[in-house]
Structure formats: C-alpha cells, structure tokens
Design an enzyme around this catalytic site. Structure first.
Site, PDB file in Angstrom:
ATOM      1  N   ASP A 188       0.849  -1.192   0.000  1.00  0.00           N
ATOM      2  CA  ASP A 188       0.000   0.000   0.000  1.00  0.00           C
ATOM      3  C   ASP A 188       0.887   1.245   0.000  1.00  0.00           C
ATOM      4  O   ASP A 188       2.093   1.172   0.276  1.00  0.00           O
ATOM      5  CB  ASP A 188      -0.899  -0.026   1.241  1.00  0.00           C
ATOM      6  CG  ASP A 188      -2.110   0.888   1.113  1.00  0.00           C
ATOM      7  OD1 ASP A 188      -2.316   1.472   0.040  1.00  0.00           O
ATOM      8  OD2 ASP A 188      -2.847   1.008   2.106  1.00  0.00           O
TER       9      ASP A 188
ATOM     10  N   ASP B 181      -8.945   2.857  -2.842  1.00  0.00           N
ATOM     11  CA  ASP B 181     -10.008   3.354  -1.960  1.00  0.00           C
ATOM     12  C   ASP B 181     -11.231   3.806  -2.751  1.00  0.00           C
ATOM     13  O   ASP B 181     -11.565   4.998  -2.823  1.00  0.00           O
ATOM     14  CB  ASP B 181      -9.466   4.497  -1.106  1.00  0.00           C
ATOM     15  CG  ASP B 181      -8.277   4.075  -0.267  1.00  0.00           C
ATOM     16  OD1 ASP B 181      -8.085   2.866  -0.091  1.00  0.00           O
ATOM     17  OD2 ASP B 181      -7.533   4.954   0.196  1.00  0.00           O
TER      18      ASP B 181
ATOM     19  N   GLU C   4       2.806   4.645  -4.333  1.00  0.00           N
ATOM     20  CA  GLU C   4       2.883   5.423  -5.586  1.00  0.00           C
ATOM     21  C   GLU C   4       4.254   6.093  -5.787  1.00  0.00           C
ATOM     22  O   GLU C   4       4.630   6.249  -6.961  1.00  0.00           O
ATOM     23  CB  GLU C   4       1.764   6.471  -5.611  1.00  0.00           C
ATOM     24  CG  GLU C   4       0.376   5.914  -5.745  1.00  0.00           C
ATOM     25  CD  GLU C   4      -0.094   5.187  -4.475  1.00  0.00           C
ATOM     26  OE1 GLU C   4      -0.836   4.213  -4.610  1.00  0.00           O
ATOM     27  OE2 GLU C   4       0.294   5.591  -3.377  1.00  0.00           O
TER      28      GLU C   4
END
Length: 796
Positions: A450, A529, A453
């Site tokens: 997670d 999300d 990026e």
C-alpha cells in the site's frame, strides 16, 4: 495550485478527523519542504527549440528492419520474430526498460527494409507491414496493407542549454486510428473500460480520501493502449515512465461531407525516450504477445483465489477470531484475513503491536488449522527513528532516497516523519527483501503493498516525493520524474524475489496498490479506496477490465466500497460481482461500517452465502484461469468482445464480462433492478440456473432477483469445479487442494466444444474435446487416455 491540486488538498484537509491534527500540521511543513527542495534541485523552465525529424536522408538495413535517417533525427524500426514492432527515435533502444521481462525478442530475420514509392521506407514482414514516410510518419498496417495506426512525425522541445538536472527534451506524438476504433487500457481508469474523449494523465497518484468514476489519475497509470477496430486490434506501448498526458478523440464515420473522421490520440511526455512497441492481431494474440514481451503473470496460490476479508480497524486478535468464527458458524467459506496498518506498533512497518496482537504466530497457526491464512499490509515508508533496527539497517545499507544535496528525503505518512527506500537500486531491493523474513516468522502467508505510488501526506502540491529526489535507476541515475511511476514496480520486485528465495516451495501472494507495465510478473492489484456507492460499484468493474487489457489479470475491488456504509442492496450486488472477479475481498476504512455479510440482515446473508459457495465451487476454474493468464496473457476477466472484436455492439458493452471463455457474467450495477438486458456474443448460451438456452448474437432480458445475478455459460464448455457427490450439494469447501469434476455443457447438436484444465499441484495443462456421438454428449482427453475426472453433463 491548479484545480486538481486544490481538490486533492480539500480532500486531505477534510480527512482531519482520520489523520489527526498533529499529522495535518506536519503535512503543511512537509509540503513547504518539498517545494523548497524542488526549487533548489530542479532547473526552472528555460528557452526551448522545437524540432521535427525533417526530410529523409537515407536508411541502413539491420536485423528485423533498419535505421532511417532524417535531417534532424533518426528512427530505428525493428520487427520481432513474433510480429511485435519496435520504434525508437533519437537513438532510443529497447533496453534498458523496466517493462520488459527479459532479453529483447529476437528480430524477424525475414523482415526486409526497402524503399517506399513516396520516397520513404518500408519494413515488410509476414505479420505486419511498417511504412515510414519521407517526413517521419509511421504507419502500422496489416500484411494486406490496411492501416491500423498512423503516427505523425513527432515533435521535440529541446532545451537550448543543457539543464543542470539532466532533463532531456519533452516530446509529443500524434496518431490516427480507424474511425470506428475504440480505445481501452491506460492502466487503472475508473471511467471505462472504454475510454472516451478526454485527457488521461500518466502519473501514479493517491487521489486522497476515496475516488469515484470521475477521478483521474489513480494509483496505476500505464502508457498502454489497446485499440479495437473493424480493421483489426492492436496494442501500443510507449516505453517511458515519465509524467505525461494522453488525449483521446474517438472517430466518427461519415463525418462532415460523408468522409470518415479518424480516431486520434496525442501522447505528451515531459522527458525520457520516445520509443514504442506495437503488437497486432486478434485480442488473444495481442495479449499473448504483450505477455511474451513483459512477462507472464504470477500465479497466486490457490487459497488466494478464494474469498478474503480485510478491515482497517481490527481491534485485536480476539476480534479477528470473532470474525473468522462468524464465517465458520454460518457455514460461509473464508480463505484469508488481512491485517491493515493498525496491527503494527505505531504504524511502523515490519513490527507488531505487542498489546493488541501479542502472539501473531499463534494466531496464524490457529487460523491455518481452519484453512484461513493471514495477509499483512506492507507500506514503503520507514519511520525516521534512530535506534529502531529497520531504520538503522536501511541507513547502513544506504537504501533510502536522497535529495539533490545528498540528504535523505523525508515525508509524512501514517507512522510519522519517514524515509523511503529507493527501489530502483538493487542494493535497496536486496535489503528490503530480507525484511520479509520477519513477516513470515510471524505467520503471514501473503502481502499487500500500500501507499507505494509513493504516497506522502501533503497539505498542498503533489502527495509524493519531491521531483528533485535522486534515484539510482539501476545504474542510469536520475530524479523522481523518471522513477515515480516505476517505484511500486521495484517494490513488488523486491518482495516477490525475496519470497521466492525465502519460501521456494510456495507461490508468493503479493498484490500492490500501484505499479507499472510488467507488474503482473510479481503479483496483482486492487481498486484502492473506491467510494461506497453505485458509481463506485460500476468503477470497480471498469478497473478490473481495463487492467486486464494492460496485462494485469489479477485484481478486484474493496467489496462494499472503502468508505461509508453501503445499503444492504448495494452491498449484496457488490458481493455478487466480487464473487466472479479474480481478487474477491471485502475491505473498508476504519471510519466505515462493517463488511461482514451477517451485518446486513438475514436475506443478504442468505444470498451472499450462495455467492460465496458458488465462488468456492468454481475455485478449480479460477486456478485454471490463473495458469492460462501466465501461459497466454489472457486475463481472467475479459470484455464480451474478446472473441468477436468485429461485433460493434459488443465493443460498446461495458456492464457485463466474460470470465474465461466459458462464463458470461452480467452484474447488477444500479439500484432496484430485478431484470436486465444481457448482450450475447455469437453461439448458444445457457442460463446456469434455469438451464434455458439462448442463441447469440443478440440481446435477451433476464431475471436478476436479489438472490442472484445473470450468469450464462457457452455451449460446449468444459469447466473444472469442486466435485460434489450428489451433483447438487452446496460447497463450503477448503481453500487448498480439492476434488475436481468436469461440468460439461452440451454443444448445439452437430457442433463441438472443449475446454482446458490445469491440474494442481502438477500444473499440467489438459485439453478436452466435447462432441456428440450416437445422440450422446461425449468428452475425450486430447492426446488419448482416460478423462481422469468425474464428468457431469448439463444442458441436454
């Protein structure tokens, strides 16, 4: 601050209650530090000089094609033995590349470079014809001469003086495709899967909070387009990870005075090489060629193809036990439970909260006895805490990203002020991979990447590392502009290679929120999300379909949405969709409502249980699809035009999908729907519940009560399923090895069918043929020998 940055900042500040006041204040400080770092480490915009290739000057033959020289540039054209076309401008070569899986494919030795009649050059090969005009336009044609794509001469903007940060020219490439063409791909896009007119950014980004269909970009962007037209299908990949934008304009047939207006595309990138690959052919062949180029998809362990449950906010070990017991007591299958950041000590990666989770190895062993695995979240940010072994170890290994002045870059994430490994450095990947031994020792069986990026909290500006941050880029060196989009790819590689070394007898289970072209080599992804609501449900399907067409076959959404509390109807419809997607996982935010099926009433529990049992019954089919994705590049979830791209009605159908070649799934994506239209590809299709047959192509109206969504099966299919002694008993099932039987659906009289089964643990690919003999449906194993499985024939 542009409108996008403003919207993102508002989302971040409105999450004040979740992140806390102190973190918000630190994010303001981090944003100012980031701005100062970029001001000192990046050259400001200077004077530029526009350039185009100019007139052709000559050409040099080379294996697979050759080098075409122009007045102000050169173009290398190379046709690979499998038919993939490489084009590289200004000396750009196929390697080095983060996307490619291995050595560059061998050149097609039979491809010939020869003069073209308009003064340009052409490369003639068996599968594709490439024509280069005298001013640098490049056309990719079928062997018969039909144009699939026309790239106009590119344009560069060269700095008049070399920039201190080493940035090269930015560039733009405009292209045309047939007027009837439809665009797909570009990574994970929430609006789609067909991409309409608009601008799509190539920059992996945490949208902040939750996202819906209108939000772009998201966590996974890729310069990969799949273009489907009557003339044929082609995939184009611009092998450049820099920030960019793709602008699409769909064509129009008979536009203006009766002439077609072609579809158009413009790719603009802020630096890096101008190089591309084009693969042509039917969709199955195109994706096979793409997998050959970028690598076969990692096959998850069989249990990871079963139902999984996650939550940000498990209070402690006892709550995990209660949830697992809730599934067991209600006869609901469950294969894995995922622990989010709250199981860590102060959100520090590779730790555990000793008070709330005092015995993770014991918990994992206990759950494993019940067939349930534990999966751990892993974030890249390492809390900057001297004296903590993970931070100290990374500093000793010089593993963290530094700025232009040599200082370790810091950013604000869940654990506080943190530093970030440079996953483009082999030394950092090796150090990071060694840390997974701690997770395995605590009993975890899988990993969920997670915030990679990479994401960092910031009150304004981009929520990531400074663009001036320096990266190794595997020896090439550069800044975050070149490294950002491949950062998560490097993290996935580090984890996957470590797990292969630490547990060589087990297939790693790893999925990642972010990534880039080639990420399928190491695992899959999930939606991120996604907002709770009917638009979020529709976006979930768009993401899975679009990612599959980019070569990432294993993905799925947060069932029920990440935020808020879904209505019972929305939750059930999301659950029914998820049961037919590769990654079937409920998940939600710490501030959101529960996601256990029994929280939504008796009726939802009954129907969700039926969906869970059907997923478990189909587990051998999912295992087969996973292996076929590795071997052929075909995604598990396919658009309905997969085998009939010439059917324009199917090309525009976005609310249903194929699961493999056998099943057609038509989810309910709107409230209050109890009947829905289903568009059928050509052939005979059976309703799996009623057994009624329908003939395609065409459209039928089918019942979609709350108890189920329409699912049809192609006549002649062979589907491996979990064996049931009576043929009708519900399957609660184990998540490991199971007894398999073949569910065979009768072909139309006088026609034949077939299917494939990949057996485990041998991974042997077994093919079956189905036909009629003396009025009876017969199943035979190709190559001879017995069938080897019990057979149950349906549709007779």
């Amino acid at each position: 601050m542009d409108a996008h940055d403003l919207e993102r900042s508002v989302k971040w500040m409105t999450s004040f209650r979740t992140v806390g006041a102190a973190r918000v204040l630190r994010s303001v400080r981090a944003a100012w530090w980031r701005r100062r770092a970029d001001g000192a480490g990046l050259s400001g915009p200077g004077p530029e000089r526009a350039r185009v290739p100019g007139a052709v000057r000559g050409a040099e033959p080379a294996p697979g094609g050759g080098l075409v020289h122009f007045a102000r540039s050169s173009l290398r054209v190379r046709v690979a033995a499998g038919g993939a076309v490489f084009c590289g401008w200004d000396g750009a070569a196929p390697e080095p590349s983060y996307a490619l899986a291995g050595p560059v494919p061998e050149a097609d030795e039979r491809a010939v470079l020869e003069p073209d009649r308009d003064g340009g050059w052409r490369v003639v090969s068996e599968r594709v014809l490439v024509v280069v005009s005298r001013h640098g336009a490049v056309e990719v044609r079928t062997p018969g001469g039909v144009v699939l794509r026309r790239d106009h001469p590119p344009r560069w903007w060269d700095p008049v003086e070399p920039a201190a940060d080493g940035a090269g020219p930015r560039w733009a490439q405009r292209s045309e495709v047939p007027a009837d063409a439809r665009f797909f791909g570009l990574g994970g896009r929430s609006a789609g899967p067909r991409l309409r007119d608009g601008v799509y950014r190539l920059w992996n980004e945490d949208p902040g909070g939750s996202f819906g269909p209108g939000d772009d970009p998201l966590y996974i962007t890729m310069p990969v387009q799949l273009v489907v037209a009557d003339a044929g299908t082609h995939l184009v990949f611009h092998d450049n990870p820099w920030d960019g934008r793709v602008t699409l304009w769909e064509g129009e047939e008979g536009a203006g005075s009766g002439h077609d207006r072609p579809g158009r595309c413009e790719v603009r990138v802020g630096g890096g090489p101008l190089r591309s690959w084009v693969i042509t052919g039917p969709p199955a062949r195109v994706l096979r060629g793409w997998a050959a180029l970028t690598g076969g998809a990692a096959v998850p362990p069989a249990w990871a193809l079963g139902p999984q449950h996650a939550r940000w906010g498990f209070g402690d070990e006892e709550e995990v036990r209660r949830v697992v017991a809730g599934y067991r007591e209600r006869g609901l299958p469950l294969c894995a439970v995922h622990l989010d950041i709250d199981h860590y000590r102060g959100h520090r990666v590779f730790t555990a909260d000793g008070e709330r989770f005092p015995d993770l190895p014991g918990l994992a062993a206990e759950l494993r006895e019940e067939g349930v695995r534990l999966v751990s979240i892993v974030d890249p940010g390492v809390k900057a805490e001297p004296g903590w072994e993970v931070f100290d170890g990374g500093m000793a290994a010089d593993a963290f990203v530094r700025d232009a002045r040599g200082r370790v870059v810091r950013g604000e994430v869940w654990s506080g002020t943190s530093v970030f490994p440079d996953f483009t450095d082999p030394r950092a990947r090796e150090w990071w991979g060694g840390l997974y031994a701690e997770r395995l020792a605590r009993g975890f069986s899988g990993f969920w990447h997670d915030m990679n990026e990479p994401s960092a909290f910031t009150a304004f500006g981009e929520p990531t590392l400074p663009r001036s941050a320096r990266h190794a880029l595997d020896g090439a060196g550069g800044d975050h502009r070149a490294a950002h989009n491949v950062y998560a790819l490097g993290m996935a590689r580090a984890g996957y290679e470590a797990l292969r070394a630490l547990r060589p007898d087990e297939r790693p289970f790893l999925f990642s929120r972010s990534g880039w072209a080639g990420m399928q080599r190491y695992g899959g992804t999930w939606s991120g999300d996604v907002v709770t609501g009917w638009p979020g449900l529709r976006a979930s399907l768009s993401l899975v379909l679009g990612l599959g067409l980019c070569g990432v076959p294993y993905s799925g959404p947060d069932v029920g949405g990440f935020t808020g509390s879904p209505s019972p109807e929305l939750y059930l419809r999301w659950f029914q969709l998820g049961a037919y997607l590769p990654l079937f996982r409920t998940h939600s935010a710490i501030s959101a409502g529960r996601r256990e099926p029994w929280e939504f009433g008796r009726e939802v529990l009954e129907h969700a249980g039926a969906a869970l049992r059907e997923r478990m019954r189909l587990l051998p089919y999912f295992v087969t699809l996973a292996h076929l994705a590795r071997l052929t590049g075909a995604p598990y979830v396919r658009p309905v035009w997969w085998r009939s791209p010439e059917d324009r009605a199917l090309r525009d159908c976005e609310d249903q999908f194929l699961l493999g070649d056998a099943l057609l799934v038509a989810p309910v994506l709107e409230p209050g729907v109890e009947r829905r239209a289903v568009r059928l590809p050509r052939g005979r299709w059976y309703d799996v519940v009623t057994g009624r047959a329908y003939e395609g192509p065409g459209q039928v109206l089918l019942d979609a009560p709350l108890s189920r969504i329409p699912v049809l099966v192609r006549a002649g299919s062979v589907i491996p399923v979990v064996a049931s002694p009576s043929g009708a008993e519900p399957v609660s099932g184990a998540c490991g090895e199971v007894e398999v039987e073949l569910e065979v659906w009768a072909p139309a009289v006088g026609r034949a069918g077939g299917g494939v089964v990949v057996a485990e643990p041998s991974e042997e690919v077994v093919r079956f043929a189905v036909g009629w003999r003396d009025g009876v449906v017969v199943v035979e194993r190709e190559g001879g020998g017995g069938v080897g499985y019990p057979v149950r024939v349906r549709g007779v």
